[in-house]
Design a protein around this motif. Structure first.
Motif, short mmCIF file in Angstrom:
data_model
loop_
_atom_site.label_atom_id
_atom_site.label_comp_id
_atom_site.label_asym_id
_atom_site.label_seq_id
_atom_site.Cartn_x
_atom_site.Cartn_y
_atom_site.Cartn_z
N GLY A 39 -60.48 -35.22 28.36
CA GLY A 39 -60.55 -34.48 29.61
C GLY A 39 -59.30 -33.71 29.97
N ARG A 40 -58.14 -34.18 29.54
CA ARG A 40 -56.89 -33.52 29.91
C ARG A 40 -56.24 -32.94 28.65
NH1 ARG A 40 -54.97 -35.24 34.93
NH2 ARG A 40 -53.37 -33.65 34.63
N GLU A 41 -55.15 -32.23 28.85
CA GLU A 41 -54.47 -31.55 27.75
C GLU A 41 -53.13 -32.21 27.47
OE1 GLU A 41 -54.36 -29.99 24.80
OE2 GLU A 41 -55.70 -28.55 25.76
N VAL A 42 -52.76 -32.22 26.19
CA VAL A 42 -51.45 -32.71 25.76
C VAL A 42 -50.67 -31.53 25.21
CG1 VAL A 42 -50.20 -34.31 24.26
CG2 VAL A 42 -52.44 -34.96 25.16
N TRP A 43 -49.44 -31.36 25.70
CA TRP A 43 -48.59 -30.25 25.28
C TRP A 43 -47.41 -30.79 24.49
CZ3 TRP A 43 -50.05 -25.23 26.06
CH2 TRP A 43 -51.11 -25.02 26.96
N TYR A 44 -47.10 -30.10 23.39
CA TYR A 44 -46.01 -30.50 22.51
C TYR A 44 -44.95 -29.41 22.54
CZ TYR A 44 -49.85 -33.42 20.84
OH TYR A 44 -50.92 -34.29 20.78
N ASN A 45 -43.97 -29.59 23.39
CA ASN A 45 -42.88 -28.61 23.51
C ASN A 45 -43.43 -27.20 23.77
OD1 ASN A 45 -40.19 -27.87 23.61
ND2 ASN A 45 -40.03 -27.53 21.41
N GLY A 46 -44.41 -27.14 24.67
CA GLY A 46 -44.99 -25.86 25.04
C GLY A 46 -46.17 -25.42 24.18
N ARG A 47 -46.50 -26.20 23.14
CA ARG A 47 -47.63 -25.85 22.26
C ARG A 47 -48.83 -26.72 22.60
NH1 ARG A 47 -43.03 -25.62 19.00
NH2 ARG A 47 -42.70 -23.62 17.94
N SER A 48 -50.00 -26.13 22.58
CA SER A 48 -51.22 -26.88 22.90
C SER A 48 -51.63 -27.74 21.72
CB SER A 48 -52.34 -25.91 23.25
OG SER A 48 -52.69 -25.12 22.10
N ALA A 49 -52.55 -28.67 21.98
CA ALA A 49 -53.05 -29.53 20.92
C ALA A 49 -53.78 -28.74 19.84
CB ALA A 49 -53.98 -30.60 21.52
N THR A 50 -54.49 -27.69 20.25
CA THR A 50 -55.20 -26.85 19.28
C THR A 50 -54.23 -26.14 18.35
OG1 THR A 50 -56.96 -26.50 20.91
CG2 THR A 50 -56.88 -24.99 19.03
N GLU A 51 -53.16 -25.61 18.91
CA GLU A 51 -52.15 -24.91 18.11
C GLU A 51 -51.45 -25.88 17.16
OE1 GLU A 51 -48.06 -22.23 18.68
OE2 GLU A 51 -49.24 -22.89 20.42
N MET A 52 -51.14 -27.07 17.63
CA MET A 52 -50.49 -28.06 16.77
C MET A 52 -51.40 -28.48 15.62
SD MET A 52 -47.38 -28.64 17.77
CE MET A 52 -47.00 -30.20 16.98
N LYS A 53 -52.66 -28.63 15.90
CA LYS A 53 -53.59 -29.04 14.85
C LYS A 53 -53.78 -27.94 13.81
CE LYS A 53 -58.02 -31.36 14.27
NZ LYS A 53 -57.39 -32.58 13.78
N SER A 54 -53.70 -26.69 14.24
CA SER A 54 -53.92 -25.57 13.32
C SER A 54 -52.67 -25.23 12.51
CB SER A 54 -54.36 -24.33 14.12
OG SER A 54 -55.53 -24.58 14.85
N HIS A 55 -51.50 -25.27 13.15
CA HIS A 55 -50.29 -24.77 12.50
C HIS A 55 -49.25 -25.86 12.18
CE1 HIS A 55 -51.70 -20.73 13.39
NE2 HIS A 55 -51.86 -21.06 14.66
N HIS A 56 -49.30 -26.99 12.89
CA HIS A 56 -48.28 -28.02 12.66
C HIS A 56 -48.90 -29.42 12.59
CE1 HIS A 56 -45.42 -24.86 13.77
NE2 HIS A 56 -46.17 -24.65 14.85
N PRO A 57 -49.92 -29.61 11.76
CA PRO A 57 -50.59 -30.92 11.74
C PRO A 57 -49.70 -32.04 11.19
CG PRO A 57 -51.38 -29.55 9.94
CD PRO A 57 -50.51 -28.67 10.79
N ALA A 58 -48.74 -31.69 10.33
CA ALA A 58 -47.90 -32.71 9.73
C ALA A 58 -46.80 -33.21 10.65
CB ALA A 58 -47.27 -32.17 8.43
N GLU A 59 -46.65 -32.59 11.82
CA GLU A 59 -45.61 -33.01 12.76
C GLU A 59 -46.02 -34.21 13.59
OE1 GLU A 59 -42.52 -31.97 12.98
OE2 GLU A 59 -42.91 -30.64 11.29
N MET A 60 -47.25 -34.71 13.40
CA MET A 60 -47.72 -35.87 14.15
C MET A 60 -48.28 -36.89 13.17
SD MET A 60 -49.51 -33.90 17.33
CE MET A 60 -50.22 -32.69 16.21
N VAL A 61 -47.81 -38.12 13.27
CA VAL A 61 -48.21 -39.17 12.33
C VAL A 61 -48.62 -40.41 13.12
CG1 VAL A 61 -47.38 -40.77 10.57
CG2 VAL A 61 -46.76 -38.37 10.45
N TYR A 62 -49.71 -41.02 12.68
CA TYR A 62 -50.20 -42.25 13.30
C TYR A 62 -50.20 -43.36 12.26
CZ TYR A 62 -53.48 -45.57 15.42
OH TYR A 62 -54.07 -46.69 15.91
N ALA A 63 -49.46 -44.43 12.52
CA ALA A 63 -49.39 -45.57 11.61
C ALA A 63 -50.43 -46.60 12.06
CB ALA A 63 -47.99 -46.18 11.62
N GLU A 64 -51.45 -46.78 11.24
CA GLU A 64 -52.53 -47.68 11.58
C GLU A 64 -52.03 -49.12 11.72
OE1 GLU A 64 -55.77 -47.14 11.99
OE2 GLU A 64 -56.11 -45.10 11.27
N GLU A 65 -52.79 -49.88 12.49
CA GLU A 65 -52.47 -51.31 12.59
C GLU A 65 -52.76 -52.01 11.27
OE1 GLU A 65 -53.57 -55.14 15.46
OE2 GLU A 65 -54.54 -53.20 15.76
#
Length: 376
Positions: A39-65
């Motif tokens: 429902g809400r938006e997450v911004w990464y240093n001024g970049r939207s989630a859509t932009e991060m997923k398209s151009h900078h996907p490797a900048e976010m990492v999730y370590a599974e349990e």
């Protein structure tokens, strides 16, 4: 839910099972495929989630349990493969740098003695469960991502290893987010979290750790202990009660240095400026009544000059004007997180008080000019 995590900060998310901690972490690192909608938006240093997923996907990492690896590879090979995938190919002495970084991670997570042992899994023998989990954490560090999320990073670790991991992460400034049934119970500095819940009326014994105390706030109400001397407002019970109390607290109202909160700070100044003239309208009816009395009696009898009347009306209002300005300034200035230094705070207080006196004087001037209260 709203908040900000600055560069170099670490956010610790605490909550009982089902509070939404994993959902929050996955949303934070842009893993939204398994959810119907966000429902809400997450911004990464001024970049939207859509932009991060398209151009900078490797900048976010999730370590599974869960620890999922290629079971046949050794610990050292696993880390080297992860580093090799994220290290530029045109750097000087690339192979040597890879070896050095692998060794640093092996030493940092205390798994150098099993560097040549297979990682294994639940069916194929390899390193122990705690060591395998440390490999998961080390592999996440290999990515050198801008945003890293660790889901239950100390699960399966012994106390000494968990402490070692905590010391590694404590190099960052820590913020705490406490969730309960998807609602924000607390979000703010670690140093203020314990006192916040104690002010609500809860007691933290000397034998209870801060983590257990905060987790109890999102868990079963029977696991919480109310301070016996608490006699103020009843303590919150449900997650909705906790959320409402948090939104009423100064911790929630305190603004940060984000672009959005800077706008809100400017808005608070604007609200203070437009509110003050409205409040000073209360002066006009009484002043007009005194003015009419002066014109009807004192002026004709020449008991005192009109300048005495105006000056006395101005002096009498000064204490009330200063008190009202002080109350508003204290509740506004510190709540919105402006500079706490005495020079900055004192100068702002002086300017606001002068503005308060100015608007009150303008209100009297208007009352002198217009013949009736309605016209004024």
């Amino acid at each position: 839910m709203s908040g900000i995590i600055r560069g170099g900060e670490m956010l610790m998310v605490i909550g009982k099972l089902g509070s939404g901690c994993t959902t929050f972490l996955k949303t934070l690192v842009n893993m939204r495929e398994e959810y119907q909608a966000v429902g809400r938006e997450v911004w990464y240093n001024g970049r939207s989630a859509t932009e991060m997923k398209s151009h900078h996907p490797a900048e976010m990492v999730y370590a599974e349990e869960d620890d999922i690896h290629f079971h046949g590879l050794s610990v050292g090979t696993t880390l080297r493969f992860a580093l090799n995938a994220r290290t530029p190919i045109d750097i000087h002495n690339r192979s040597r740098q890879l070896d050095d970084n692998v060794q640093i991670l092996l030493d940092l997570f205390d798994i150098a003695h099993v560097a040549n042992v297979s990682v294994g899994n639940g069916y194929i023998r390899g390193v122990s469960g705690g060591q395998r989990h440390r490999v998961t954490l080390a592999e996440a560090f290999c990515t050198q991502a801008s945003v890293m999320a660790f889901d239950n990073p100390t699960r399966g670790l012994d106390s000494s290893t968990a402490l070692r991991i905590a010391l590694i992460l404590r190099e960052y400034t820590i913020q705490i987010l406490v969730l309960s049934e998807g609602r924000v119970v607390y979000f703010g500095p670690t140093s203020e979290s314990k006192q916040y819940f104690q002010d609500l009326g809860f007691e933290c014994s000397t034998q209870t750790s801060l983590t257990d105390f905060l987790t109890s706030m999102s868990g079963n109400p029977k696991s919480r202990h109310v301070h016996p001397n608490h006699s103020r407002r009843p303590v919150p019970i449900s997650s909705l009660d906790f959320e409402q109390r948090y939104r009423e607290s100064l911790t929630f109202l305190q603004l940060s240095n984000s672009t959005t909160d800077l706008r809100n700070r400017m808005l608070s100044i604007f609200v203070g400026i437009i509110t003050d003239p409205v409040l000073t309208l209360q002066i006009e009816p009484r002043f007009i009544a005194f003015r009419d009395q002066f014109l009807a009696r004192e002026k004709e009898s020449r008991v005192y000059h009109w300048s005495v009347f105006v000056l006395s009306a101005f002096i009498v209002e000064i204490p009330f004007t200063l008190i009202v300005g002080l109350v508003y300034w204290v509740s506004w200035y510190y709540m919105t997180g402006y500079f706490y230094s005495s020079e900055r705070a004192g100068y702002t207080f002086l300017v606001y008080e002068l503005f308060h006196i100015f608007t009150a004087s303008v209100a009297r001037l208007i009352a002198l000019i217009f013949p009736t209260i309605g016209a004024a």
